[in-house]
Write an enzyme that holds these catalytic residues in place. Structure first.
Site, mmCIF file in Angstrom:
data_model
loop_
_atom_site.group_PDB
_atom_site.id
_atom_site.type_symbol
_atom_site.label_atom_id
_atom_site.label_comp_id
_atom_site.label_asym_id
_atom_site.label_seq_id
_atom_site.Cartn_x
_atom_site.Cartn_y
_atom_site.Cartn_z
ATOM 1 N N LYS A 1 0.672 -1.308 0.017
ATOM 2 C CA LYS A 1 -0.055 0.156 0.028
ATOM 3 C C LYS A 1 0.790 1.267 -0.076
ATOM 4 O O LYS A 1 0.326 2.231 -0.541
ATOM 5 C CB LYS A 1 -1.070 0.130 1.094
ATOM 6 N N THR B 1 -3.702 5.188 4.112
ATOM 7 C CA THR B 1 -2.567 5.933 3.676
ATOM 8 C C THR B 1 -2.472 6.645 2.405
ATOM 9 O O THR B 1 -1.822 7.895 2.143
ATOM 10 C CB THR B 1 -1.719 4.754 3.268
#
Length: 174
Positions: free
Chosen positions: A108, A165
């Protein structure tokens, strides 16, 4: 890379060890699980557990609601660590899919850097949504190729961590 190992005296019993930072070694391209499996005695392998999911440490410290995932190859170890870590503001889920949780937590970051570039170029929310969506697809493909359950990437340790994120103002990768 250095592995710091803490030993707990449990009267000769093995105690679960919890890794808090999923990642991939740039030297060996191994996940932290693969590194640990080489670094700790084989008797400890079944006691390794991993924590990942959408969270900013400052928000956890402030007592804000947070959901995370604990992965361990042995269900009873994941259950024990879940009990240790859960609190009124911290809900921990568990899985035996170590590969999926680790890769979700590591990959990610790459997608979030792409989102930061998209934001920097002024491509807007549409561009960011495209990167997140296609990024999740590619993360899942890679994780499944490495043996992960695709549903793990649809949960907190995949999509949840990716969305936070890629969109959170406190993200250091965006």
């Amino acid at each position: 890379m250095h592995i710091v190992q803490a030993r707990v005296d449990c009267g000769g019993l093995l105690s679960p060890s919890l890794l808090l930072s999923p990642g991939i070694s740039t030297d060996t391209m191994q996940t932290m699980d693969e590194v640990l499996l080489q670094a700790v005695p084989p008797a400890q392998h079944s006691q390794l557990a991993y924590l990942s999911g959408p969270s900013f440490a400052a928000e956890v410290a402030e007592g804000k609601p947070t959901g995370l995932t604990i992965a361990a190859r042995v269900e009873s170890v994941a259950h024990q660590v879940q009990a240790w870590m859960s609190a009124a503001n911290l809900r921990c889920y568990r899985t035996t899919d170590v590969v999926g949780l680790e890769l979700g937590g590591a990959l990610k970051n790459v997608i979030a850097i792409g989102c930061g570039m998209c934001d920097g170029k002024g491509y807007g929310a549409n561009g960011r949504a495209m990167i997140i969506t296609r990024g999740l697809y590619e993360m899942t493909r890679l994780a499944v190729a490495k043996g992960a359950n695709p549903l793990t990437l649809a949960g907190l340790g995949g999509m949840g961590d990716l969305v936070l994120t890629c969109t959170g103002d406190a993200s250091r990768n965006r």
